[in-house]
Structures are given as C-alpha cells and as structure tokens.
Design an enzyme around this catalytic site. Structure first.
Site, PDB file in Angstrom:
ATOM      1  N   ASP A  18     -25.393 -78.674  75.537  1.00  0.00           N
ATOM      2  CA  ASP A  18     -26.435 -79.690  75.351  1.00  0.00           C
ATOM      3  C   ASP A  18     -27.180 -79.510  74.032  1.00  0.00           C
ATOM      4  OD1 ASP A  18     -25.811 -80.771  77.840  1.00  0.00           O
ATOM      5  OD2 ASP A  18     -27.302 -79.569  78.887  1.00  0.00           O
ATOM      6  N   ARG A  98     -38.280 -70.822  82.893  1.00  0.00           N
ATOM      7  CA  ARG A  98     -38.632 -71.984  82.074  1.00  0.00           C
ATOM      8  C   ARG A  98     -40.084 -71.972  81.582  1.00  0.00           C
ATOM      9  NH1 ARG A  98     -33.999 -71.629  81.452  1.00  0.00           N
ATOM     10  NH2 ARG A  98     -32.414 -73.155  82.044  1.00  0.00           N
ATOM     11  N   ASP A 127     -35.435 -78.818  85.411  1.00  0.00           N
ATOM     12  CA  ASP A 127     -35.921 -78.138  84.217  1.00  0.00           C
ATOM     13  C   ASP A 127     -36.739 -79.040  83.299  1.00  0.00           C
ATOM     14  OD1 ASP A 127     -35.005 -75.665  84.856  1.00  0.00           O
ATOM     15  OD2 ASP A 127     -33.183 -75.763  83.654  1.00  0.00           O
ATOM     16  N   SER A 179     -21.560 -75.650  84.433  1.00  0.00           N
ATOM     17  CA  SER A 179     -22.904 -75.588  83.871  1.00  0.00           C
ATOM     18  C   SER A 179     -23.517 -74.270  84.338  1.00  0.00           C
ATOM     19  CB  SER A 179     -23.743 -76.772  84.355  1.00  0.00           C
ATOM     20  OG  SER A 179     -25.071 -76.665  83.882  1.00  0.00           O
TER      21      SER A 179
END
Length: 408
Positions: A18, A98, A127, A179
């Site tokens: 990404d 995060r 996220d 992923s």
C-alpha cells in the site's frame, strides 16, 4: 484543504504494498508535493532493511525511521496486559501499535510543517480509525489523506499492477499476497484462502508461520519458564532481570518454538463487517496467561470480577482507536490501582501449543491453605457458620417460592 494548497505531506510508510505505491500516487495527484516518509519501528525487524533507499527511489524526499519499541511495550502493551484486555480473544497486536506510531507521525508532521498526513489504511479496516483519531488528538487541524478513499484501485492485484507500471519494487508476488502486519508483539495474516472461514490455515506450510511453529511440529519435551512480575509488569525471566523489549523477544522465541499463541478468529470490525484473521502472538499469549494466574491469588474476588468487566471495555476502546481518550486513561488509573499487589512469580509449562500452570508464588497472596484445607484447619474456619450464611443468602429465593405457592 484544497489539493492545490498541499505542498508537503508526511506519509506513514511501512514499505509494504500500500504505502509503496502511495508515494508516486501522491506526487501524481497532489501537484508533485514533497513526500516525507515516516516509519515507526515497533519491532518489524528485517522489514525495515533497505527502506530508506526504496523510499527515496520511489519519490520521497527523506525517510525517518523512529525506534519506538521501548515506548510501544512500556506505554501501550503493558497497560493492556495489566488490564487483561483482549478483543474477542485477540490480543490487540495491531490495535495498540497504531496509536504509538500515529502519535510519532503527528509529531514529525508538526516538526516538518507539513500540510497533511497520509496513511495507507483501507476504507474497510479498523486502522484508518486508529490512525486518524490519534492524529486528531495531537494535530487536530492537520489535513488527512487516505488514498484508499480516493483512488480507483479496488484490489491488491490492481495495486501490484500500479506498482509494476511505476517501477516500484515489491517484496511480494501475486501468489503469496497475504496481507500481513508484523511487530514486536504479533504477526497477523489476512486475505487469499483465509477469506473463507471454511479453509484451515496452512500452519505446516513452509513460510506461512514466521514467529511460531504448528503445535504438532513443536518438541515432544515441555519447556519450563518462570516469569517475575512487579505491580502487574513483567520484570524477570527465570530469575534474571530483563528490559521490557527483551522480555517480549525472549518469550516470543521460546513460545514460538513450542507452538504457543496461534489464533484463528472471525472478529467483528468496528466498521460493521466480520473479518477472518490468523494471528501469531507467542510471547504475548504466555504473558497474558501468567498475569491471569498471578491475579488469581493476589486479587480479592470482587476486584477480580469487576476488573474482568473493565477489561472488556478497555479492549473495545483500544480496538476502536480510542487510546487517547479520558475514559481509557481513567480505566488505566483503575487498573493501576488493582495492580499494587500483583507481584510474584509464575512458573509455566509450555507444551505443543499449551500453557500449563506449574506454580504461583506471591508475597501478597490471599490464598490461605489453612482456611481452604479439607483437613484439620485448626479452628481457622467454623463450618457451622455456613448454615446461617446460607439461610440469609437464600432468603429471597425462599420468600419468593412461598409466595408463588400461595398464589396458585
């Protein structure tokens, strides 16, 4: 902000699929803006190798690699461990990483005088919420760019097409395109065959597991480990004092070798859908179990039971990205109060994916062998007292039963 006013963007950069394509995409779609890449090192290991060269080559002006490992364990993992917080049995490996990364990201953006912060989170995931709520807490006026909510790309295959067209080097291919998210605490796997809950994860396939082995491949001999805690925080292994990061790394090693910490769940995402994930959390699973065992003898009944209610709410706040909120901070204050006597040692036996209690000691233990004994308790407990207790405790049941009988 209007696109034309965005001259400098700070990008949360992992070097994965990404964020690798986001750098050229930003320059194409935001007036060839300057892109400053920021990578928060929360234990990704070799994933950070060669990252600066890659970021610069694909168009970034510079790359920050921030060592956040100590901060991550001390200020995010330990509070969750002390709380016993897990979301639907998931030990929050991505969830509490995060806010740690996003806080550092916001600080760099303010330092660099950036016009916007960009992240590579999809519009379907959790996220995006975790990043953006943290950014709002530390840079409330900062513009946020989320390419997955803007571009026409719809799949990981299309991302690979874009990368190939723009000469962006990738470490994955279309066949091994899981992923993944890796940090000091865990490794997650999503996508491909895992999207169908009917498919068993390929635990024994070479290259699938990275932190652990399948339980059937673990040694036939158990491994013993003793963990020391001070006020709910792990401080030693087998009598040896260790730092926070060192403890997690060591337990990841021995836990992984014994097939500990594999989790396959379909969880309820914040955005409303169900999602299947496979997680490897060997060291974390050991620590949670050890902490739970120690609390069994150190906490009184009512505190222990109420704390279990708090743990669920605590986990929801973390999973939902609400780390920097008054409620999470208040719950942490409650948890810290409960941990004042959670000090002692827990010995565990690790065997083929199982964690077995092998002994607990604490100077603050509330367990009294004399009172609990089935033998002669020396008068510490008068069993005749229980009759009056049961009569009073059961009085509402007795009264209701009599009144119901009279009404018939």
């Amino acid at each position: 902000m209007d696109k034309k006013d965005i001259k400098k963007v700070v990008l949360a950069y992992s070097g994965g699929l990404d964020t690798s394509i986001i750098i050229p995409w930003l320059k194409e779609n935001y007036n060839n803006c300057e892109v400053i890449a920021v990578s928060g090192d929360v234990g990704q290991g070799t994933e950070l190798d060669g990252l600066e060269e890659k970021a610069i080559k694909t168009g970034a002006s510079k790359l920050y690699i921030l060592d956040l490992k100590e901060d991550y364990v001390t200020n995010y993992i330990w509070p969750c461990l002390k709380a016993g917080a897990s979301y639907e049995t998931y030990l929050l490996g991505t969830s509490h990483a995060r806010p740690c990364i996003a806080k550092a990201l916001a600080e760099i953006a303010l330092k660099e005088g950036a016009d916007a912060i960009c992240h590579g989170c999809t519009g379907k995931g959790n996220d995006q919420v975790r990043f953006e709520l943290t950014i709002k807490a530390f840079a409330p006026d900062m513009a946020i760019i989320a390419p997955w909510r803007e571009w026409s790309i719809k799949s990981r295959d299309e991302e690979i097409d874009y990368a190939e067209a723009h000469n962006v080097p990738l470490r994955i291919n279309r066949e091994t395109n899981y992923s993944k998210d890796k940090n000091l605490w865990h490794l997650s796997h999503e996508g491909l065959d895992l999207e169908d809950p009917a498919n068993e994860p390929q635990y024994s396939k070479e290259g699938f597991l990275e932190l652990s082995v399948a339980p059937e491949q673990a040694p036939d001999k158990p491994t013993y480990v003793e963990i020391g805690f001070e006020k709910g925080i792990p401080t030693s292994i087998d009598g040896n004092k260790m730092g926070a990061v060192e403890i997690v790394e060591y337990l990841n090693k021995i836990g992984g070798e014994n097939g500990i910490g594999l989790l396959d769940i379909v969880e309820n995402r914040l955005v409303g859908m169900k999602s299947r994930g496979v997680y490897e959390t060997p060291g974390g699973t050991i620590l949670y179990k050890a902490h739970e065992f120690l609390e069994m003898i150190c906490l009184d009944r009512d505190t222990q039971h109420y704390k279990q209610l708090v743990a669920q709410k605590f986990a929801e706040l973390v999973y939902y990205g609400q780390w920097f909120t008054p409620l999470r901070e208040a719950l942490s204050a409650f948890v810290d109060s409960t941990q004042q006597t959670v000090t002692g040692n827990v010995k565990l036996k690790l065997y083929k994916g199982n964690i077995i209690n092998a002994g607990i000691t604490s100077p603050f233990s509330l367990y009294s062998e004399e009172v609990a004994s089935f033998g002669d308790d020396g008068g510490a407990y008068n069993q005749k007292d229980s009759a009056g207790f049961i009569n009073l405790f059961g009085l509402p049941i007795k009264v209701k039963a009599k009144l119901d009988a009279n009404r018939k």
